[in-house]
Design a protein around this motif. Sequence first.
Motif, short mmCIF file in Angstrom:
data_model
loop_
_atom_site.label_atom_id
_atom_site.label_comp_id
_atom_site.label_asym_id
_atom_site.label_seq_id
_atom_site.Cartn_x
_atom_site.Cartn_y
_atom_site.Cartn_z
N UNK A 94 -79.94 -38.68 49.76
CA UNK A 94 -78.89 -38.24 48.54
C UNK A 94 -78.32 -36.42 49.96
N UNK A 95 -79.04 -36.36 50.44
CA UNK A 95 -78.68 -35.16 51.41
C UNK A 95 -79.23 -35.82 52.58
N UNK A 99 -69.59 -45.67 60.67
CA UNK A 99 -69.47 -47.44 61.11
C UNK A 99 -70.62 -47.43 59.48
N UNK A 100 -71.84 -46.96 59.04
CA UNK A 100 -72.30 -47.10 58.22
C UNK A 100 -72.18 -46.52 57.35
N UNK A 101 -71.62 -45.48 57.35
CA UNK A 101 -71.16 -44.69 56.41
C UNK A 101 -69.44 -45.03 55.31
N UNK A 135 -69.88 -39.34 49.19
CA UNK A 135 -70.02 -38.78 49.43
C UNK A 135 -68.82 -37.19 48.99
N UNK A 136 -70.10 -36.08 49.30
CA UNK A 136 -69.25 -34.92 47.92
C UNK A 136 -69.32 -33.85 48.57
N UNK A 137 -70.31 -33.92 50.26
CA UNK A 137 -70.57 -32.65 50.95
C UNK A 137 -70.29 -33.46 52.21
N UNK A 138 -69.80 -32.50 53.12
CA UNK A 138 -69.44 -33.00 54.57
C UNK A 138 -69.62 -31.37 55.53
N UNK A 174 -75.24 -38.16 49.44
CA UNK A 174 -73.97 -37.22 48.40
C UNK A 174 -73.41 -36.50 49.82
N UNK A 175 -75.04 -36.40 51.13
CA UNK A 175 -74.22 -34.54 51.55
C UNK A 175 -75.01 -34.90 53.06
N UNK A 176 -73.62 -35.35 54.08
CA UNK A 176 -74.02 -34.89 55.17
C UNK A 176 -73.34 -33.61 55.97
N UNK A 177 -75.09 -33.54 56.99
CA UNK A 177 -74.54 -32.24 57.83
C UNK A 177 -74.72 -32.95 58.83
N UNK A 178 -73.26 -32.28 59.93
CA UNK A 178 -73.34 -33.18 61.19
C UNK A 178 -72.86 -31.86 62.02
N UNK A 179 -73.14 -30.70 61.56
CA UNK A 179 -72.95 -28.78 61.84
C UNK A 179 -73.63 -29.40 63.75
N UNK A 180 -72.79 -28.41 64.38
CA UNK A 180 -73.09 -28.07 66.25
C UNK A 180 -73.90 -29.97 67.04
N UNK A 181 -72.42 -30.86 66.77
CA UNK A 181 -73.52 -31.61 67.21
C UNK A 181 -72.00 -32.34 68.54
#
Length: 1063
Positions: A807-808, A826-828, A862-865, A835-842
């Motif tokens: 979920x995260x 594409x997978x998403x 997805x709830x949190x990006x 539910x929660x995806x963190x792509x910070x600093x990428x």
Amino acid sequence: MRSISPQFLEEIIGYLQKLDLLTVEEAGQAQEASSLPEQVRAVVDILAGKGSHASQSLQSFIETTNSQLYLHITVYGRQPTAEPMVQKHLESLQSFYGNSLEIGSLQRLTNLLLVEGLTDIQQKEHDILQMEMTKGLQNISKSIPLEKLFLPLSKVSIPPRISVTTGVAGIGKSTLVKLFVGRWTKGLINRDIMFVLPLTFRELNTYEKLSAERLIRSSFPHITEPNCISTGAARTLLILDGLDEFKTPLDFSNTVACTNPKKEIQVDNLITNIIRGNLLQEASVWVTSRPTAASQIPGGLIDRMTEIRGFRAAEMKDFLDQMFLDNRDLSSQVLHHIKANRSLHIMCTVPGFCRIYGSSIGYYLKNSTGQPQEVTVVPKTLSEIYSYYFKMALSSDWPERQKETLRIDQALNNSKKVMSSLGRLAFYGLLKRKHVFYEQDMKTYGIDLSLLHSSLCSRLLLKEDMQSSTAYYFSHLTIQEFLAAIYYYTAAKRAIFDLFTESGMSWPKLGFLNHFKSAVQRSLQAEDGQLDIFVRFLSGLLSPQVNQLLSGWLLVKDEQNSYRNQAISFLQGCLNTNYVISSQTVNTVHCLHEIQHTEIAKAVEEAMKNESLAGMLTPVNCSALAYLLQVSDVCVEETNLSNCLTYNICKSLLPQLLFCHSLRLDNNQFKDNVMELLGSVLSVKDCQIQRLSLAENQICNKGAKALARSLMVNRSLTSQAYVCVWVGAVVTEMPPAWHSLAVCSSPCSLQHNVIKEEGAAALAEALLTNRSLQSLDYQFPSATGSLTPNTTPQRWLGCPILMLPSVCVSLQSNSISNTGVSALTAALCSNKGLIDLNLRENSISKEGGPAIAHALRTNCTLRKLDLAANLLHDEGGKAIALAMKENQALTSLHLQWNFIQTQAAVALAQALQSNGSLASLDLQENAIGDEGMAALAAALKVNTTLADLHLQVASISAAGAQALAEALMVNNSLQVLDLRGNSISVAGAKAMANALKVNRSLRWLNLQENSLGMDGAICIATALRGNHGLTYINLQGNRIGQSGAKMISDAIRTNSPDCVVVV
């Protein structure tokens, strides 16, 4: 009739025509009348012939659109004595103000500077020190015409109730009041104001107790119905001129509220209650004052603050030409001498100083012709200028002819008696901050009233007859200070007790030098610079040149020789401050200049010219350097302090560095702690630094971040050179935002420091926020590893990982870049569990934005990006915003530090108007500016789901805060609002305060580091009296001070006991 403006009459006519109560012909007939009152009467007469229904319709329209005019008509207009009373008032003011001023020569006063509030220097320092420290420079401000001074600034704002106009002594505050009243009586400005009531604090000093109504009746006996003013039936402007001359300090903290206009209370309590709005609530109030006295009024109570500007070059020339009408050559010579001395030139931008300086130099030039150079002294110091002025006053060369002409022998016989009497009055008045005197004061100090009629006395002490008494005041504050110095100098030679103790009860103090030391020490201990100019004059009386000028008149020839060297030694000893330099320390160097001991300053100035200051900045020399930063011509073009400063020296010089236009601090081995100091300087609203070079130091990432924070609020840096940031040897890819900034100028050079990617990124973000910095040249290194994707993204970012029952997923700080994000999104599109995806600093750039947007249109789980700290820019942000119009699943979106600006913010705002799921939006550290804020504010008026909004360091100023405040008045969903690190200032705080009085949903508010100052904090604290929802508020970093913080904290806890306060 004065209460109806032409615009309002047009509205009335239009309304009556819609109701068919007025035909086109009748309207035209009314408008053909010769004057506005006649046009109003014509309309009323036409309606009177159409029955009571027509008149009632007019009355209803006025009641709903202009309540004050309705009050005037129903309450005041029924008085049979109304029109005669208004006419008598006009005639009374016209007789006093009508023809006394020529508008042409006062054009400077017809436009005032609109300012946000008083600066720290204005609140704390003597008028002369204010001009010296700021070098006569005023912050760039909007101007406001005199005729619009009491009008709303926009169609949606209201007229100011409390207006304050400040200006140093002699700038023309009372002249401005006379100009305004004179033009008003002629109907040239503010015709909507029925009564203008000009009062001076000199008059108010004569009363102990007053009621609001008695105040009006006693000052304006022809106003027989003062209740029409106290009830607001007639629009009134109450003018209170010269707060700095009021005998009692205003205490807004402890004044007991009074709402009864008939109740007599202490005059100072009456004034505070009027300003607070407890009395004369409907009247507009205009206070004029010197800046230090104006600081008594809490900024939260002031709706509009203006400042009188000084002379420009052409105006100074015209002023001197008027002074020397019969001798234009002399006028040109005087102007040449003034321009040759930069300190004097700065002072002469003030008319009061210019008159004194011009007269003195003119007197010198006329009397030096044909005399040997060793006999005449070109006046350069303050003491010399005033010595010439007093010598002129004692002689028959006074420019304005008097009925009595003083002969030399009369002057010699009478001058000592007059000067002693006036000097005693001046000295003890100065100690008590008293600048206006009455007959009782004259008796107290043993002044023979017959002396006041002498020509000499009338040249120094002006007289004003008032209704109940006569007031006396020195022609300028500095005249009082010079007289006080002469008295003290003379008395100190024979006094056996401390002269600062008026009763004479003190430890014995024998000898002039002991008294001199006492005066200097008291000056150093005073926090407000009250005695600074006095001790300058006292020191100047020990100079050989001043003694030569006044010997035989006021001084004994060569008597200063007994004291001068010891006085110099004492003053030099006061400069051993262990690198703690205050304005009083700098004033001590001014005292050495007055006493004609300039060796220290000359040595430091020569070293500055030769760039050889390294190793010679002892505490004494450092004090001299602080003095030179204010007065030396060497610092005009560029202040070069390279290779000579340490942390402690830099810290001690900060108040002086504030006003250096071009500042070079190269090769000082500065580390990050110095950058914290300089950041505090660049963040101050007084800052005048336009170019800053910090090359060849040891500044690292922490220091670069400190500089970046200051650049986010700084508005002074603009430049004409290139700036370099050195961080290594090999160049890596530069953040795209920097390309557009490398244009033409260099406010801040950081060449050859040790800043790496982190610090460079912080500077890049700051440059996006800063609107005045125009360019940045760069030299980037390669860090130990370059920003390449860690692994083949498709192998681990594709379907397999997103098919797991997670979920995260956090992929923070992995530099997946655009290639990786394409595979991930594409997978998403087919993922149903994340539910929660963190792509910070990428390192996701604007090209990755459309890929993310495509996934958001498809994915419904997805709830949190979290996309913080990437490189999306406006293009990527706009793509995501468009997707959010369709996405109804995402509740939290983090876009912090993505170089997003106005366009993306506007797109996100449009999405919020239709999106029904997003509850948290993080746009902090993006330069969305006021335009972006305004768009978001418009969205908040209709959005009902957004609960958290993070806008830290988002380049939001007062205008953006005002737009946000409007939205908060209607929004019922927002609970968390973070505005830390913006610059909403006092104006924004006032708007937010008004919103807090209405809003009931907000629970958590962060206004940390927003340049609120004490005034803005008071506004917020006061507003919470009516807000019962807020549970947390942060006001840290707003220059409130410890005592202010406690006061604000106590006020908020009193108003909202459940609210957590961080101050």
